[in-house]
Motif scaffolding. Structure first.
Motif: not given
Length: 318
Positions: A41-43, A226-227, A229-233, A293-307
């Protein structure tokens, strides 16, 4: 602080390696469970007009989600196939959480004009929680796939997230199988030694495992795109190589001025380690801004890359 960290690591190297080994097992064992929890649910952004409209439509139409099975590749009027389809429809209707499954042979418009394909729509009950919906979807889809026909496919919105999670896991595996040997070959050319070339890859694998574990823990309290994961790797491998190169090049410079390997390690961590620490913390802190940001997409990017940045940094320093 960095000097103390270096002294601890050189005083107990086997303990440090054992801890990282356990961390890898935990990351790839438990952390990969995040693939089953990924969201597509990116958007979807809470509070927006589109989200409010979608919620209003859900309230006006209380019916649950739906999936569709497609049976094709053979004349659907065949008595054997018809018996298979009718059996599958009857079994799907018995699945808990299924609201309706029309008979494709008795419902107009569900058989192709050439008579070689039909659809089996399945509507779920409204108000199912995520776990119940997933169980219902899996059971219904498996029953439809058991139909003995040349082509049987099941798809639909609710299945998309599950399928994208499985695809993400496969893509990560393929990316590692392709990229890691290429990076290893390049590092062998640069360093001229197997141990030096392998170290950046060990750091990269540690960072990816740590990121998976962090995302799995984050998935307990928030959705993970889901996206992510690709950014993380991708960033995990790139940052690991960068940080390891800084440490290795400085270590080789220090070895030219001292025969004491332990002293060279201490100097390396105190000098190049400071650069790695400052870089890693700067990137990680900057990316945490995406969490507002309330967006799942942006929040996931922040969590994944920071980790992955923090884990790569710690792996490089130790």
């Amino acid at each position: 602080m960095l000097t103390a960290l270096a002294r601890t690591a050189t005083r107990r190297p086997l303990t440090v390696m054992l801890l990282w080994g356990l961390f890898l097992l935990l990351g790839f064992g438990l952390g990969t469970g995040v693939f089953a929890r990924l969201s597509d649910n990116v958007p979807e952004v809470p509070g927006t007009e589109s989200e409010s409209a979608a919620r209003y439509l859900d309230e006006m139409d209380p019916a649950g989600s739906s999936i569709t099975g497609v049976v094709a590749g053979t004349p659907v009027a065949d008595a054997g196939l018809r018996a298979e389809v009718e059996r599958a429809v009857a079994d799907v209707r018995k699945v808990a959480g299924v609201a309706a499954v029309p008979d494709p042979y008795a419902t107009p418009g569900m058989i192709a004009e050439d008579g070689r394909a039909l659809i089996v729509p399945v509507t779920l009950e409204g108000g199912l929680d995520d776990d119940a919906e997933e169980r219902t979807l899996d059971a219904a889809a498996d029953l439809i796939r058991e139909i003995d026909a040349p082509d049987v496919h099941v798809s639909g919105g609710p299945l998309l997230g599950l399928q994208m999670g499985e695809r993400a896991a496969q893509d990560v595996k393929n990316a590692e199988l392709i990229s890691l040997p290429v990076v290893l070959a390049l590092l062998l050319v640069v360093f001229g030694g197997l141990r030096s070339a392998l170290l950046p890859l060990v750091v990269a694998v540690s960072g990816i495992a740590g990121a998976f574990l962090a995302l799995f823990l984050f998935s307990e309290v928030t959705d993970i795109s889901v996206y992510a994961i690709q950014v993380t790797t991708m960033l995990g491998l790139g940052l690991a190589v960068d940080y390891a190169l800084l440490m290795l090049v400085r270590f080789r410079e220090e070895r030219r001025t001292t025969e004491d390997v332990v002293e060279a390690v201490h100097r390396t961590v105190a000098a190049a380690g400071r650069t790695v620490l400052f870089s890693g913390l700067t990137v990680a802190v900057s990316l945490t801004g995406l969490l507002v940001f309330p967006s799942v997409f942006l929040r996931s990017m922040g969590l994944a890359v920071a980790a992955v940045v923090v884990i790569d940094m710690l792996a490089a320093l130790t």
